[in-house]
Design a protein around this motif. Structure first.
Motif, short mmCIF file in Angstrom:
data_model
loop_
_atom_site.label_atom_id
_atom_site.label_comp_id
_atom_site.label_asym_id
_atom_site.label_seq_id
_atom_site.Cartn_x
_atom_site.Cartn_y
_atom_site.Cartn_z
N PRO A 85 5.85 -9.35 -19.90
CA PRO A 85 7.22 -8.86 -19.67
C PRO A 85 7.28 -7.51 -18.94
O PRO A 85 8.24 -7.24 -18.23
CB PRO A 85 7.79 -8.74 -21.09
N LYS A 86 6.25 -6.67 -19.08
CA LYS A 86 6.30 -5.35 -18.45
C LYS A 86 5.82 -5.37 -17.00
O LYS A 86 5.91 -4.36 -16.30
CB LYS A 86 5.44 -4.35 -19.24
N PHE A 87 5.26 -6.49 -16.58
CA PHE A 87 4.63 -6.59 -15.27
C PHE A 87 5.68 -6.62 -14.15
O PHE A 87 6.59 -7.43 -14.17
CB PHE A 87 3.78 -7.87 -15.24
N LYS A 88 5.53 -5.68 -13.21
CA LYS A 88 6.40 -5.67 -12.02
C LYS A 88 5.53 -5.34 -10.83
O LYS A 88 4.48 -4.71 -10.98
CB LYS A 88 7.45 -4.57 -12.14
N ILE A 89 5.97 -5.74 -9.65
CA ILE A 89 5.27 -5.26 -8.45
C ILE A 89 6.26 -4.66 -7.47
O ILE A 89 7.40 -5.11 -7.36
CB ILE A 89 4.46 -6.37 -7.73
N GLY A 90 5.81 -3.65 -6.75
CA GLY A 90 6.57 -3.04 -5.68
C GLY A 90 5.67 -2.89 -4.47
O GLY A 90 4.67 -2.19 -4.54
N CYS A 91 6.01 -3.60 -3.40
CA CYS A 91 5.11 -3.66 -2.25
C CYS A 91 5.81 -3.25 -0.97
O CYS A 91 6.96 -3.62 -0.74
CB CYS A 91 4.57 -5.06 -2.07
N VAL A 92 5.11 -2.49 -0.14
CA VAL A 92 5.62 -2.17 1.19
C VAL A 92 4.58 -2.61 2.21
O VAL A 92 3.40 -2.28 2.08
CB VAL A 92 5.88 -0.65 1.33
N SER A 93 5.02 -3.36 3.20
CA SER A 93 4.05 -3.95 4.13
C SER A 93 3.69 -2.99 5.25
O SER A 93 4.35 -1.99 5.49
CB SER A 93 4.66 -5.20 4.75
N GLU A 94 2.60 -3.34 5.92
CA GLU A 94 2.33 -2.80 7.25
C GLU A 94 2.54 -4.02 8.14
O GLU A 94 1.70 -4.91 8.21
CB GLU A 94 0.87 -2.30 7.35
N PRO A 95 3.72 -4.09 8.82
CA PRO A 95 4.07 -5.35 9.48
C PRO A 95 3.00 -5.79 10.48
O PRO A 95 2.61 -5.02 11.35
CB PRO A 95 5.37 -5.03 10.20
N SER A 96 2.55 -7.03 10.34
CA SER A 96 1.51 -7.51 11.25
C SER A 96 2.13 -7.96 12.57
O SER A 96 1.46 -8.58 13.38
CB SER A 96 0.71 -8.64 10.59
N VAL A 145 -3.58 -13.90 3.21
CA VAL A 145 -2.50 -13.76 4.20
C VAL A 145 -1.66 -12.52 3.91
O VAL A 145 -1.33 -12.23 2.77
CB VAL A 145 -1.58 -15.02 4.15
N PHE A 146 -1.31 -11.79 4.98
CA PHE A 146 -0.30 -10.74 4.86
C PHE A 146 1.03 -11.37 5.22
O PHE A 146 1.21 -11.89 6.32
CB PHE A 146 -0.64 -9.55 5.76
N VAL A 147 1.97 -11.34 4.27
CA VAL A 147 3.14 -12.21 4.39
C VAL A 147 4.23 -11.66 5.30
O VAL A 147 5.11 -12.40 5.71
CB VAL A 147 3.73 -12.54 3.00
N ASP A 148 4.19 -10.37 5.62
CA ASP A 148 5.20 -9.84 6.54
C ASP A 148 4.72 -10.14 7.96
O ASP A 148 4.07 -9.31 8.60
CB ASP A 148 5.37 -8.33 6.32
N THR A 149 5.04 -11.31 8.43
CA THR A 149 4.45 -11.81 9.66
C THR A 149 5.46 -12.60 10.47
O THR A 149 6.42 -13.14 9.92
CB THR A 149 3.23 -12.70 9.34
#
Lengths: 359, 315
Positions: free
Chosen positions: A285-296, A343-347
């Protein structure tokens, strides 16, 4: 500072002169990725240089071989293929060698390219070569990693400090401004991690205690080994700050191996981290993610910027991309469940193109 | 007292392992937790296997710098062949072991038959393997290891990490081969003096090829365990072993000149290196300082062994 704010969809319709027309039609509206990345242009502008005929664009890639570089290059090749009537793309690989890259750039100058795109291995070593190219009337565009001074035409990249601030704020808020965290960085001594971490620390409230900062080389295996040691040392770890998704995934796997509940973690657009979150969020329940890409897709912006300049348009001297924060509210728009972790998903690449690339 | 000195003389590296552990435990009590001891055993297994192979290369008077490329290639090959499916495990394992055998035999032939310097031959092989991993993946590694296989790297048996049990079982078998079989004696003989060994009828070339083949196969096993530990491919995964595998062997007391040393001493060498990394992680030592400490310890251990050897000669 005037801000030209362009989101990803607009970028498609604003592309390099008319070049974009065919592209937008063939590749649709990138329905698989919805990035609302903003691109901020600096107030000072780079002057366009009207050239006619078919262009030749050189790309000096500092090195190849990691996934981000592979996706970036594939995106650029797709873009070039869609515009093959307008320009040819000539790619040279610096193999991680500073000297080789300078020679590569000299070679491209000798070949009379019209524009020169560079991801530098060293922001200082390429300065003289880029100056020479700019003086020879070549449009020079360093991107992804900065080049010192301003002896180049235009720059495209992100601001690591700002990205770090975004993930730092996310982690601070996820913990309600109170908790003990560990930080896992990239390769020892790299400036990208240092700037991200500096940005992150500006956002931590006084209740956030940083237990340790360790280098983990952006590798899952290293991060897992280091994190296992930190778990032994610290009975309480409430959050993990990382600038890369592989570090975060490795760190979280170490928590799982130690039968500890998963905690908020930050990273980038590494598919493995999104998949891990998707699989484990229900049980933690405490698990969260915050991600910022380096756009490929930075290379694609660089190509389009080059073509704009070559068609005589002025463009901002610096274009800074501010990628969107991916968290529990929007990660499902980015995750690629049936594609590999790497895979880097910001693509801009379609799933089919990615499947081909990763096979 | 004299007994303690005798212990120091006979098993200096084990004394060092225990001393370091005591020091680490004193400064960071977390090191003494049972789960941390198990954690160290679990992660030592990867280095331990690669280093036991490296021991054989050093015993025959050479060195194997291709282990880094072998580990990377194993990781890439295993994950891309398994694709997360249990039924593909046997084929993936067979291919990885075949790769190790091929690499080792080629290394051996380059060194034994074409008389290339081991450091050059194996470094070239390392570059080839790393390049091959890049070409094979196109820079975009894919696939995952299978769940049933991951148990070997992540699971436990009788409360002990499965990876450590694998490592110790393989090492004990190897130690037995080195102590009790003709092949083992030949390896020592060739390393001590290749010409003399030839005169005694030892098939020196074949022994060299076998030693390098075993070295590569053990690197494959280390790579497989590491793959099972993390489950994912990574193009940088083997790089760490280029230096540390040699460090573990040298700290264990195996001489770079060949013919002197043992596989069991390398177990202690690998434990020492991992313990040190773990302790410096917990004690918040920076990566740069970790490298410095490693370098100093290599130099120190060589000096200590030389002194021990000299005092043994005097008696």
């Amino acid at each position: 500072m005037t801000e030209h704010t362009i989101d990803r969809r607009k970028l498609l319709t604003l592309g390099a002169g008319a070049a974009i027309g065919s592209f937008a039609l063939t590749r649709g509206a990138l329905a698989d990725v919805i990035s609302n990345a903003k691109i901020e242009g600096s107030a000072d502008m780079a002057k366009g240089a009207q050239k006619s005929g078919k262009m030749r664009i050189g790309f000096s890639n500092g090195f190849s071989g990691n996934t981000w570089r592979t996706q970036n290059l594939a995106s650029m090749q797709t873009e070039a293929a869609a515009n093959k009537d307008k320009y040819d793309l000539i790619t040279v690989d610096g193999q991680g060698d500073i000297t080789k890259q300078v020679n590569d750039i000299e070679d491209l100058i000798a070949q009379n390219v019209d524009a020169l795109l560079v991801i530098p291995n060293s922001g200082t070593a390429v300065v003289p070569a880029l100056r020479k190219a700019t003086r020879a009337g070549i449009v020079t565009i360093p991107f992804n990693l900065p080049v010192e001074g301003d002896n180049w035409t235009a720059f495209i990249g992100t601001d690591p400090k700002k990205k770090g601030a975004t993930t730092g704020k996310f982690l601070n808020d996820a913990l309600g401004g109170k908790g003990k965290i560990v930080a896992l960085g990239g390769l020892p001594g790299n400036s990208y991690t240092a700037e991200c971490w500096a940005g992150a620390q500006t956002q931590f409230g006084s209740g956030i205690e940083v237990l340790a900062f360790k280098d983990a080389s952006w590798q899952e295996d290293k991060a897992k080994v280091v994190m296992a040691d930190l778990i032994a040392a610290y009975p309480q770890i409430d959050g993990i700050w990382c600038d890369g998704g592989q570090d975060a995934a490795g760190g979280l796997k170490a928590l799982m191996a130690a039968n500890r509940p998963l905690v908020p973690a930050t990273g980038d657009d590494y598919n493995g981290l999104l998949k891990l979150y998707d699989a484990q969020k229900a049980a933690n329940p405490k698990f969260k993610i915050g991600c910022v890409s380096e756009p490929s897709w930075e290379g694609v912006v660089a190509l389009r910027t080059a073509m704009k300049l070559l068609s005589g348009q002025d463009v901002p001297k610096r274009q800074i991309i501010s990628p969107v924060l991916m968290d529990d509210s929007n990660y499902s728009q980015f995750i690629k469940k049936d594609l590999p972790d790497g895979v880097f998903v910001d693509t801009l690449l379609t799933d089919d193109e990615l499947k081909k690339l990763f096979s | 007292m004299s007994q303690a000195l005798g212990m120091m003389r006979r098993y200096p590296v084990w004394v060092a392992v225990i001393l370091l552990y005591a020091v680490a435990g004193f400064f960071s009590p977390a090191m003494l937790k049972p789960e941390q001891i198990l954690n160290i055993l679990q992660v030592t297994a990867f280095l331990g296997l690669v280093a036991s192979g490296q021991t054989l290369a050093l015993l025959v008077g050479g060195i194997d710098l291709s282990v880094a490329g072998v580990v990377t290639m194993t990781n890439i090959l295993a994950t891309s062949m398994m694709m997360g499916q249990n039924e593909r495990i046997p084929l993936a394992l067979a291919c990885c072991l075949a790769l190790g055998l091929g690499v080792g035999v080629i290394n051996g032939i380059l060194i034994a038959v074409l008389r290339m310097a081991p450091i050059i031959a194996t470094l070239a092989m390392n570059a080839i393997l790393f390049g091959a991993a890049l070409v094979y993946t196109g820079g975009a590694p894919y696939g995952t290891s299978a769940p049933a296989f991951n148990v070997v790297g992540q699971g436990s048996l009788f409360g002990l990490p499965a990876s450590a049990l694998c490592w110790l079982a393989i090492t004990i078998a190897l130690a037995w081969i080195m102590r009790r079989t003709t092949l083992g004696r030949w390896i020592y003989a060739v390393g001590a003096n290749e010409t003399a060994a030839r005169f005694m009828g030892v098939p020196a070339r074949s022994v060299l090829v076998i030693a390098y083949a075993l070295s590569a196969m053990l690197a494959v096993l280390g790579g497989l365990l590491l793959t099972a530990y993390i489950g994912n491919p990574s193009l940088g995964i083997g790089n760490q072993f280029l230096l540390t595998s040699v460090v573990a062997v040298v700290v264990g007391g195996t001489a770079l000149t060949g013919g002197i040393g043992s596989v069991l001493a390398t177990v202690a060498g690998a434990l020492f290196v991992t313990e040190l990394n773990s302790f410096t992680n917990i004690a918040q030592v920076s990566t740069g300082a970790q490298y410095v400490i490693q370098g100093v310890l290599i130099a120190l251990s060589v000096i200590v062994y030389r002194l021990i050897g000299a005092s043994a000669d005097e008696r």
